[in-house]
Design an enzyme around this catalytic site. Structure first.
Site, PDB file in Angstrom:
ATOM      1  N   THR A  11       0.808  -1.217   0.000  1.00 58.23           N
ATOM      2  CA  THR A  11       0.000   0.000   0.000  1.00 58.23           C
ATOM      3  C   THR A  11       0.840   1.265   0.000  1.00 58.23           C
ATOM      4  O   THR A  11       0.470   2.268  -0.612  1.00 58.23           O
ATOM      5  CB  THR A  11      -0.933   0.002   1.234  1.00 58.23           C
ATOM      6  OG1 THR A  11      -1.814  -1.114   1.161  1.00 58.23           O
ATOM      7  CG2 THR A  11      -1.747   1.279   1.307  1.00 58.23           C
ATOM      8  N   ASP A  83       2.212  -7.998  -4.953  1.00 56.92           N
ATOM      9  CA  ASP A  83       0.993  -7.858  -4.158  1.00 56.92           C
ATOM     10  C   ASP A  83       1.144  -8.801  -2.971  1.00 56.92           C
ATOM     11  O   ASP A  83       1.234 -10.008  -3.141  1.00 56.92           O
ATOM     12  CB  ASP A  83      -0.226  -8.246  -5.001  1.00 56.92           C
ATOM     13  CG  ASP A  83      -1.537  -8.103  -4.237  1.00 56.92           C
ATOM     14  OD1 ASP A  83      -1.506  -7.944  -2.994  1.00 56.92           O
ATOM     15  OD2 ASP A  83      -2.596  -8.181  -4.879  1.00 56.92           O
ATOM     16  N   SER A  84       1.198  -8.245  -1.764  1.00 57.89           N
ATOM     17  CA  SER A  84       1.506  -9.086  -0.600  1.00 57.89           C
ATOM     18  C   SER A  84       0.460 -10.169  -0.359  1.00 57.89           C
ATOM     19  O   SER A  84       0.753 -11.175   0.284  1.00 57.89           O
ATOM     20  CB  SER A  84       1.654  -8.219   0.657  1.00 57.89           C
ATOM     21  OG  SER A  84       0.411  -7.711   1.084  1.00 57.89           O
ATOM     22  N   SER A  85      -0.757  -9.986  -0.868  1.00 58.09           N
ATOM     23  CA  SER A  85      -1.779 -11.024  -0.678  1.00 58.09           C
ATOM     24  C   SER A  85      -1.471 -12.267  -1.485  1.00 58.09           C
ATOM     25  O   SER A  85      -2.060 -13.334  -1.255  1.00 58.09           O
ATOM     26  CB  SER A  85      -3.167 -10.481  -1.055  1.00 58.09           C
ATOM     27  OG  SER A  85      -3.213 -10.133  -2.430  1.00 58.09           O
ATOM     28  N   THR A 115       0.835  -5.097   3.980  1.00 60.41           N
ATOM     29  CA  THR A 115       0.462  -5.520   5.331  1.00 60.41           C
ATOM     30  C   THR A 115      -0.264  -6.863   5.383  1.00 60.41           C
ATOM     31  O   THR A 115      -0.291  -7.495   6.430  1.00 60.41           O
ATOM     32  CB  THR A 115      -0.419  -4.455   6.007  1.00 60.41           C
ATOM     33  OG1 THR A 115      -1.609  -4.259   5.229  1.00 60.41           O
ATOM     34  CG2 THR A 115       0.321  -3.133   6.124  1.00 60.41           C
ATOM     35  N   ASP A 116      -0.861  -7.299   4.271  1.00 57.77           N
ATOM     36  CA  ASP A 116      -1.691  -8.501   4.317  1.00 57.77           C
ATOM     37  C   ASP A 116      -0.927  -9.726   4.792  1.00 57.77           C
ATOM     38  O   ASP A 116      -1.444 -10.525   5.578  1.00 57.77           O
ATOM     39  CB  ASP A 116      -2.305  -8.783   2.936  1.00 57.77           C
ATOM     40  CG  ASP A 116      -3.427  -7.818   2.591  1.00 57.77           C
ATOM     41  OD1 ASP A 116      -3.973  -7.197   3.521  1.00 57.77           O
ATOM     42  OD2 ASP A 116      -3.748  -7.677   1.395  1.00 57.77           O
TER      43      ASP A 116
END
Length: 233
Positions: A11, A83-85, A115-116
């Protein structure tokens, strides 16, 4: 102190799509361009040419801190940004290998991450990086750094201070003025600046008007052996 920032995505570096008025995937160089607009993170008057010889990336310098130390750092971006997800074991190994690559050139590391899955990455790296003798601090933000209310500047500055001013030979998460052991942390809120916690362990350190370090909880440097990475887990 010389610090390597590994920017994986998240983010903090997202850019706004003006057509939809929403934030989309982070763009390359966004983080580096933005830190130059914040005086606590960038001192344009300071030049450190020797640093440029250590890496292909531009050397950036923060002003001298109230503790009398200057942080000199560079930003290495993963390509493509992640994308951390969707983080996988392959991505964790890639991050760990970059720490290993630059380990002898820098005094500490800051990993900027979404943060995910930040807690998962912190836990994985804590077991992958053996004989760690330098700080590896993971941080990010809940609000993009381009926003006026972003928590990204304080999180990044705090992570840089802990990575450069203290010897913390472990993987930790710094978020909202608290430093947590990486493999004891969780993301407990998705819509709050105070997003992370360590339910079964008090923070390693808290940053307020003064920095309070819980040295009794801190890992000790037990080995003088060379740091190595284990990617087969």
């Amino acid at each position: 102190s010389r610090i390597c920032i590994l920017y994986t995505g998240g983010t903090i570096g997202m850019t706004k799509c003006h057509q939809t008025n929403s934030y989309i995937n982070p763009d390359p160089d966004t983080l580096k361009d933005k830190v130059k607009t914040f005086s606590p993170l960038y001192d344009p008057s300071y030049q450190y040419e020797e640093f440029d010889m250590l890496t292909d990336h531009e050397a950036l310098a923060a002003p001298v801190s109230m503790y009398g130390k200057r942080i000199i750092y560079c930003i290495e971006e993963l390509n493509p940004l992640l994308d951390s997800s969707n983080m996988s074991m392959t991505d964790w190994a890639r991050i760990g290998q970059l720490v290993e690559k630059y380990y002898k050139k820098f005094d500490g590391f800051v990993i900027v991450h979404g943060t995910d899955t930040m807690s998962y990455t912190a836990s994985a790296l804590s077991f992958m990086l053996e004989n760690l003798g330098k700080s590896v601090i993971i941080t990010g933000s809940q609000i993009p750094i381009q926003e006026q209310r972003s928590d990204g500047v304080n999180n990044l500055l705090g992570a840089l201070i802990f990575a450069s001013h203290y010897t913390i030979p472990e993987v930790a998460i710094y978020f909202n003025n608290k430093l947590f052991r990486g493999n004891r942390s969780i993301k407990r809120k998705s819509d709050d600046i105070d997003a992370f916690d360590s339910p079964n362990m008090s923070p390693l350190a808290v940053m307020g008007t003064h920095i309070t370090v819980n040295w009794n909880n801190m890992m000790e440097l037990m080995s003088l052996r060379t740091m190595c990475i284990q990617t087969s887990m």
